[in-house]
Design an enzyme around this catalytic site. Structure first.
Site, PDB file in Angstrom:
ATOM      1  N   GLY A 129       0.792  -1.225   0.000  1.00 33.91           N
ATOM      2  CA  GLY A 129       0.000   0.000   0.000  1.00 33.91           C
ATOM      3  C   GLY A 129       0.824   1.275   0.000  1.00 33.91           C
ATOM      4  O   GLY A 129       0.594   2.168  -0.808  1.00 33.91           O
ATOM      5  N   ASP A 130       1.792   1.370   0.886  1.00 35.58           N
ATOM      6  CA  ASP A 130       2.570   2.604   1.054  1.00 35.58           C
ATOM      7  C   ASP A 130       4.066   2.356   0.917  1.00 35.58           C
ATOM      8  O   ASP A 130       4.873   2.997   1.587  1.00 35.58           O
ATOM      9  CB  ASP A 130       2.297   3.229   2.431  1.00 35.58           C
ATOM     10  CG  ASP A 130       0.965   3.952   2.485  1.00 35.58           C
ATOM     11  OD1 ASP A 130       0.469   4.359   1.424  1.00 35.58           O
ATOM     12  OD2 ASP A 130       0.422   4.092   3.583  1.00 35.58           O
TER      13      ASP A 130
END
Length: 164
Positions: A23-24
């Site tokens: 995700g990040d």
């Protein structure tokens, strides 16, 4: 220098880290130019996580959990927590690999690059690994990429291919 805590992470923590990476985070694979390198270039492999600067405390906890890496504040107010180097990247990636979903194919490519670098014996071998780095760029949002396999090829003393 902190001791790596990779082996102490449980399945829940590894699954969390894999999800956070998907995700990040990103895989950062760069061809770096330098006269001091054997083939006039080297390849840097990193796993990088991103957060806004107000989450600095979070990255400190993450670094303490993993036991390695570095935290950097960028000029744009973002933080980067990175794990850099062939062995640390391969070990960390190997541990979270079973939990990856979206970036699993990209992770396989990273393993191929790391293993390929460990097997480089000559300029041709190095150039083949650089071509794999180009493939990583095809899967990521690489923006300001200057050093590619063709740049490396042009800097090496390889024989010129001719048409038959």
């Amino acid at each position: 220098m902190q001791k790596s805590k990779f082996n102490e992470l449980n399945n829940e923590q590894l699954a969390y880290l894999a999800g956070f990476l998907e995700g990040d985070g990103c895989f950062l694979v760069q061809i770096v130019k330098g006269a001091q390198y054997k083939y006039k270039h080297t390849i840097r492999v990193s796993i990088v996580f991103y957060q806004k600067k107000d989450k600095h405390w979070y990255f400190i906890q993450l670094k303490n959990l993993i036991g390695m890496g570095s935290i950097r504040l960028r000029k744009d107010g973002m933080l980067e927590y990175s794990i850099t180097g062939l062995n640390p990247t391969k070990k960390f990636l190997g541990m979270i690999f079973p939990y990856l979903i979206l970036k699993k194919r990209l992770a396989i490519l990273i393993f191929r690059i790391i293993d390929g670098l460990n097997d480089v014996k000559n300029e041709v071998d190095f150039l083949e690994v650089c071509k794999l780095v180009d493939k990583v760029a095809d899967h990521t949002y690489s923006r300001k990429r200057k050093n590619t396999s063709s740049i490396v090829r042009d800097s090496l003393s390889l024989p010129v291919e001719t048409e038959k």
